[in-house]
Design an enzyme around this catalytic site. Structure first.
Site, PDB file in Angstrom:
ATOM      1  N   TYR A  87     119.236  61.930  66.324  1.00 49.22           N
ATOM      2  CA  TYR A  87     118.241  61.998  67.412  1.00 49.22           C
ATOM      3  C   TYR A  87     118.496  63.187  68.329  1.00 49.22           C
ATOM      4  CZ  TYR A  87     115.691  58.044  65.834  1.00 49.22           C
ATOM      5  OH  TYR A  87     114.887  57.237  65.053  1.00 49.22           O
ATOM      6  N   ARG A  90     116.669  65.874  66.672  1.00 52.21           N
ATOM      7  CA  ARG A  90     115.215  65.785  66.865  1.00 52.21           C
ATOM      8  C   ARG A  90     114.821  66.123  68.298  1.00 52.21           C
ATOM      9  NH1 ARG A  90     113.198  60.586  64.484  1.00 52.21           N
ATOM     10  NH2 ARG A  90     111.182  61.484  65.062  1.00 52.21           N
ATOM     11  N   GLN A 124     101.722  57.950  67.246  1.00 50.33           N
ATOM     12  CA  GLN A 124     102.895  57.362  66.606  1.00 50.33           C
ATOM     13  C   GLN A 124     104.103  58.276  66.834  1.00 50.33           C
ATOM     14  OE1 GLN A 124     101.844  55.749  62.449  1.00 50.33           O
ATOM     15  NE2 GLN A 124     100.196  57.195  62.874  1.00 50.33           N
ATOM     16  N   ASN A 125     103.821  59.475  67.330  1.00 49.35           N
ATOM     17  CA  ASN A 125     104.869  60.491  67.466  1.00 49.35           C
ATOM     18  C   ASN A 125     105.707  60.241  68.712  1.00 49.35           C
ATOM     19  OD1 ASN A 125     103.670  61.577  65.229  1.00 49.35           O
ATOM     20  ND2 ASN A 125     102.484  63.091  66.378  1.00 49.35           N
ATOM     21  N   ASP A 127     107.546  62.923  70.017  1.00 50.43           N
ATOM     22  CA  ASP A 127     107.971  64.281  70.383  1.00 50.43           C
ATOM     23  C   ASP A 127     107.440  64.776  71.724  1.00 50.43           C
ATOM     24  OD1 ASP A 127     105.640  65.399  67.823  1.00 50.43           O
ATOM     25  OD2 ASP A 127     105.259  64.990  69.930  1.00 50.43           O
ATOM     26  N   HIS A 142     105.449  54.331  69.577  1.00 48.82           N
ATOM     27  CA  HIS A 142     106.824  54.169  69.084  1.00 48.82           C
ATOM     28  C   HIS A 142     107.864  54.725  70.047  1.00 48.82           C
ATOM     29  CE1 HIS A 142     104.847  54.028  64.871  1.00 48.82           C
ATOM     30  NE2 HIS A 142     104.850  52.842  65.444  1.00 48.82           N
ATOM     31  N   CYS A 196     127.518  48.288  84.588  1.00 48.16           N
ATOM     32  CA  CYS A 196     126.921  48.073  83.260  1.00 48.16           C
ATOM     33  C   CYS A 196     127.709  48.846  82.219  1.00 48.16           C
ATOM     34  CB  CYS A 196     125.442  48.489  83.218  1.00 48.16           C
ATOM     35  SG  CYS A 196     124.748  48.154  81.584  1.00 48.16           S
ATOM     36  N   SER A 235      99.908  59.402  57.429  1.00 43.77           N
ATOM     37  CA  SER A 235      99.835  58.930  56.037  1.00 43.77           C
ATOM     38  C   SER A 235      99.255  57.521  55.990  1.00 43.77           C
ATOM     39  CB  SER A 235     101.240  58.933  55.415  1.00 43.77           C
ATOM     40  OG  SER A 235     102.123  58.167  56.250  1.00 43.77           O
TER      41      SER A 235
HETATM   42  C1  BV8 Z   1     106.894  45.911  62.886  1.00 43.68           C
HETATM   43  C2  BV8 Z   1     109.666  56.047  65.337  1.00 43.68           C
HETATM   44  C3  BV8 Z   1     106.893  43.611  63.410  1.00 43.68           C
HETATM   45  C4  BV8 Z   1     110.991  56.350  64.727  1.00 43.68           C
HETATM   46  C5  BV8 Z   1     108.461  55.013  63.524  1.00 43.68           C
HETATM   47  C6  BV8 Z   1     110.477  44.800  56.608  1.00 43.68           C
HETATM   48  C7  BV8 Z   1     111.053  44.376  57.811  1.00 43.68           C
HETATM   49  C8  BV8 Z   1     110.428  44.608  59.018  1.00 43.68           C
HETATM   50  C9  BV8 Z   1     109.224  45.270  59.064  1.00 43.68           C
HETATM   51  C10 BV8 Z   1     108.683  45.680  57.874  1.00 43.68           C
HETATM   52  C11 BV8 Z   1     109.270  45.438  56.650  1.00 43.68           C
HETATM   53  N1  BV8 Z   1     108.478  45.964  55.670  1.00 43.68           N
HETATM   54  C12 BV8 Z   1     107.395  46.529  56.245  1.00 43.68           C
HETATM   55  C13 BV8 Z   1     107.518  46.371  57.564  1.00 43.68           C
HETATM   56  C14 BV8 Z   1     106.622  46.841  58.557  1.00 43.68           C
HETATM   57  C15 BV8 Z   1     107.053  48.274  58.881  1.00 43.68           C
HETATM   58  C16 BV8 Z   1     106.257  49.183  57.964  1.00 43.68           C
HETATM   59  O1  BV8 Z   1     105.083  49.301  58.128  1.00 43.68           O
HETATM   60  N2  BV8 Z   1     106.964  49.766  56.998  1.00 43.68           N
HETATM   61  C17 BV8 Z   1     106.281  50.636  56.056  1.00 43.68           C
HETATM   62  C18 BV8 Z   1     107.253  51.726  55.618  1.00 43.68           C
HETATM   63  C19 BV8 Z   1     105.755  49.797  54.902  1.00 43.68           C
HETATM   64  N3  BV8 Z   1     106.699  48.457  60.266  1.00 43.68           N
HETATM   65  C20 BV8 Z   1     107.600  48.223  61.194  1.00 43.68           C
HETATM   66  O2  BV8 Z   1     108.768  47.943  60.996  1.00 43.68           O
HETATM   67  C21 BV8 Z   1     107.040  48.285  62.601  1.00 43.68           C
HETATM   68  N4  BV8 Z   1     107.355  47.088  63.297  1.00 43.68           N
HETATM   69  O3  BV8 Z   1     106.290  45.736  61.868  1.00 43.68           O
HETATM   70  O4  BV8 Z   1     107.230  44.910  63.767  1.00 43.68           O
HETATM   71  C22 BV8 Z   1     108.070  43.066  62.655  1.00 43.68           C
HETATM   72  C23 BV8 Z   1     109.301  43.056  63.278  1.00 43.68           C
HETATM   73  C24 BV8 Z   1     110.369  42.489  62.599  1.00 43.68           C
HETATM   74  C25 BV8 Z   1     110.200  41.969  61.329  1.00 43.68           C
HETATM   75  C26 BV8 Z   1     108.943  42.026  60.705  1.00 43.68           C
HETATM   76  C27 BV8 Z   1     107.878  42.593  61.361  1.00 43.68           C
HETATM   77  C28 BV8 Z   1     107.655  49.437  63.361  1.00 43.68           C
HETATM   78  C29 BV8 Z   1     107.263  50.727  62.712  1.00 43.68           C
HETATM   79  C30 BV8 Z   1     107.664  51.872  63.623  1.00 43.68           C
HETATM   80  C31 BV8 Z   1     108.775  52.659  62.998  1.00 43.68           C
HETATM   81  N5  BV8 Z   1     109.023  53.859  63.783  1.00 43.68           N
HETATM   82  N6  BV8 Z   1     108.659  56.077  64.298  1.00 43.68           N
HETATM   83  C32 BV8 Z   1     111.290  57.818  64.817  1.00 43.68           C
HETATM   84  O5  BV8 Z   1     110.361  58.626  64.935  1.00 43.68           O
HETATM   85  O6  BV8 Z   1     112.480  58.135  64.700  1.00 43.68           O
HETATM   86  S1  BV8 Z   1     107.430  55.145  62.226  1.00 43.68           S
HETATM   87  C33 BV8 Z   1     107.184  56.760  61.774  1.00 43.68           C
HETATM   88  O7  BV8 Z   1     106.625  56.811  60.455  1.00 43.68           O
HETATM   89  C34 BV8 Z   1     106.121  57.458  62.562  1.00 43.68           C
HETATM   90  O8  BV8 Z   1     106.220  57.184  63.921  1.00 43.68           O
HETATM   91  C35 BV8 Z   1     104.839  56.967  61.971  1.00 43.68           C
HETATM   92  O9  BV8 Z   1     104.416  55.779  62.597  1.00 43.68           O
HETATM   93  C36 BV8 Z   1     105.249  56.553  60.588  1.00 43.68           C
HETATM   94  C37 BV8 Z   1     104.405  57.237  59.552  1.00 43.68           C
HETATM   95  O10 BV8 Z   1     104.568  58.556  59.706  1.00 43.68           O
HETATM   96  P1  BV8 Z   1     103.296  59.539  59.913  1.00 43.68           P
HETATM   97  O11 BV8 Z   1     103.188  59.780  61.367  1.00 43.68           O
HETATM   98  O12 BV8 Z   1     102.081  59.064  59.223  1.00 43.68           O
HETATM   99  O13 BV8 Z   1     103.906  60.776  59.198  1.00 43.68           O
HETATM  100  P2  BV8 Z   1     104.061  60.971  57.630  1.00 43.68           P
HETATM  101  O14 BV8 Z   1     105.117  61.984  57.444  1.00 43.68           O
HETATM  102  O15 BV8 Z   1     104.171  59.664  56.932  1.00 43.68           O
HETATM  103  O16 BV8 Z   1     102.653  61.588  57.231  1.00 43.68           O
HETATM  104  C38 BV8 Z   1     102.237  62.810  57.808  1.00 43.68           C
HETATM  105  C39 BV8 Z   1     100.773  62.956  57.459  1.00 43.68           C
HETATM  106  O17 BV8 Z   1     100.280  64.147  58.068  1.00 43.68           O
HETATM  107  C40 BV8 Z   1     100.534  63.089  55.965  1.00 43.68           C
HETATM  108  O18 BV8 Z   1      99.395  62.291  55.624  1.00 43.68           O
HETATM  109  C41 BV8 Z   1     100.212  64.582  55.793  1.00 43.68           C
HETATM  110  O19 BV8 Z   1      99.280  64.785  54.736  1.00 43.68           O
HETATM  111  C42 BV8 Z   1      99.570  64.904  57.114  1.00 43.68           C
HETATM  112  N7  BV8 Z   1      99.708  66.309  57.537  1.00 43.68           N
HETATM  113  C43 BV8 Z   1     100.791  67.116  57.400  1.00 43.68           C
HETATM  114  N8  BV8 Z   1     100.523  68.306  57.986  1.00 43.68           N
HETATM  115  C44 BV8 Z   1      99.268  68.218  58.512  1.00 43.68           C
HETATM  116  C45 BV8 Z   1      98.745  66.946  58.230  1.00 43.68           C
HETATM  117  N9  BV8 Z   1      97.507  66.562  58.614  1.00 43.68           N
HETATM  118  C46 BV8 Z   1      96.760  67.445  59.302  1.00 43.68           C
HETATM  119  N10 BV8 Z   1      97.193  68.694  59.624  1.00 43.68           N
HETATM  120  C47 BV8 Z   1      98.433  69.106  59.240  1.00 43.68           C
HETATM  121  N11 BV8 Z   1      98.833  70.346  59.548  1.00 43.68           N
HETATM  122 ZN    ZN Z   2     122.809  49.213  81.420  1.00 45.31          ZN
END
Ligand code: BV8
Ligand code: ZN
Length: 287
Positions: A87, A90, A124-125, A127, A142, A196, A235
């Site tokens: 982090y 980042r 979702q970002n 940054d 997030h 703390c 995505s």
């Molecule tokens: C939740 C912060 C309820 C971190 C992020 C098992 C256990 C627990 C939960 C789950 C599980 N299985 C599934 C889940 C749910 C899980 C989930 O959805 N998993 C996925 C992988 C299936 N979700 C969670 O865990 C969420 N919480 O469900 O809580 C719960 C709680 C407990 C138990 C059960 C349920 C929390 C999710 C949040 C995670 N944190 N970010 C950090 O940044 O360090 S997620 C992170 O990835 C991002 O923030 C974003 O949300 C996510 C997807 O990323 P994108 O932003 O879409 O980026 P990506 O790289 O994927 O795609 C980029 C896109 O841009 C592409 O399409 C590309 O083509 C396009 N692009 C590129 N360049 C350009 C462009 N488009 C236009 N112009 C350009 N120039």
């Molecule tokens: Zn504290």
């Protein structure tokens, strides 16, 4: 009066739409003009033209680790030093990055139309580039790289110190053969509140963690009330964020996707504008 198009016909028509069809831009501009309530949902793709790697694709790795494998409470529990190095890296990259024409087009659109229309930007970002571009009504789903949360007293603070603690100075190199620093927990960032001294973590929602209720509710309100929704640079794979666009489309909102490639959600949307969003967004938002 909007004619309701049966789903299948809409699917065919959606594929026919693309940025190269200037009729679409004109039509979408009309839709924006008529809209009373507009919601933007952005993902990592909007920041890629500011030099911030996306989650998937090449940029999704740091050293030998996939970003998603480090963005979990388990990883932090097991190796807080490694997660803080990740982090710290980042924070460095995001602090050096500048908002691009995509972020700026959204901020300028809000500044110009934000009185006559309800405009919400949900990102979702983590940054902070939307905020730095000037967006006001912003929901950071997030969390933020520039906020910490105490693991003991839950105090959340803005923190832009670079490095965030002495022990992390110059400890962020991303190369795949860089040796992890193994910083003792006592030298990692700690809470300064009286009596703390809890270990601090990034105030970021990790995989497997729930979103903060008030944050989720603000996003849900915006996405369930908007007439027009723009889904930008995501995505559409991670929930609950990935569900917002298709749900808006299902209740009849006009949804436009801005991406360099189609996603699993594209077929449920009204428009698909292909191309880098720093080019496509100004084209439709700058009037
Ligand atoms: C939740 C912060 C309820 C971190 C992020 C098992 C256990 C627990 C939960 C789950 C599980 N299985 C599934 C889940 C749910 C899980 C989930 O959805 N998993 C996925 C992988 C299936 N979700 C969670 O865990 C969420 N919480 O469900 O809580 C719960 C709680 C407990 C138990 C059960 C349920 C929390 C999710 C949040 C995670 N944190 N970010 C950090 O940044 O360090 S997620 C992170 O990835 C991002 O923030 C974003 O949300 C996510 C997807 O990323 P994108 O932003 O879409 O980026 P990506 O790289 O994927 O795609 C980029 C896109 O841009 C592409 O399409 C590309 O083509 C396009 N692009 C590129 N360049 C350009 C462009 N488009 C236009 N112009 C350009 N120039
Ligand atoms: Zn504290």
């Amino acid at each position: 009066m909007r004619v309701h198009i049966p789903k299948n016909k809409r699917v065919v028509q959606t594929y026919a739409k693309s940025l190269h069809n200037s009729v679409d831009i004109a039509k979408f501009k009309e839709d924006l003009k008529a809209a009373k309530n507009i919601a933007f949902l952005s993902g990592a793709g909007i920041s890629s033209e500011s030099g911030i790697p996306t989650f998937r694709g090449r940029g999704g790795y740091w050293r030998r680790y996939s970003a998603a494998s480090l963005a979990t409470p388990e990883a932090f529990k097991e190796n807080p030093s490694l997660v803080w190095e990740f982090y710290h890296h980042r924070r460095e990259v995001a602090a050096k990055a500048q908002p691009n024409k995509g972020h700026i087009a959204i901020a300028q659109y809000e500044a110009k139309h934000g009185k006559a229309k309800i405009i919400t930007v949900v990102t979702q970002n983590v940054d902070s580039l939307h905020a730095r571009a000037g967006t006001k009504n912003l929901v950071e789903l997030h969390g933020s790289l520039f906020k910490t949360r105490c693991t003991k007293c839950n105090d959340v603070l803005v923190n832009t110190d670079n490095p965030i603690c002495e022990a992390l100075a110059n400890k962020w190199a991303p190369g795949k053969d860089v040796v992890d620093s193994d910083i003792p927990v006592k030298s990692l960032p700690h809470c300064k509140k009286a009596n703390c001294n809890g270990l601090l973590r990034p105030h970021i929602v990790w995989f497997g963690e729930s979103l903060e209720t008030p944050v989720f509710e603000r996003a849900d309100e915006a996405m369930s009330k908007c007439d027009v929704c723009l889904i930008i640079g995501t995505s559409s794979l991670v929930y609950p964020a990935a569900g917002f666009g298709p749900l808006a489309a299902a209740r009849g909102a006009i949804v436009a996707e801005f991406n360099i490639e189609k996603t699993p959600a594209t077929r449920s949307f009204t428009y698909y504008f292909g191309g880098p969003c720093a080019v496509t967004l100004p084209r439709v938002l700058n009037d």
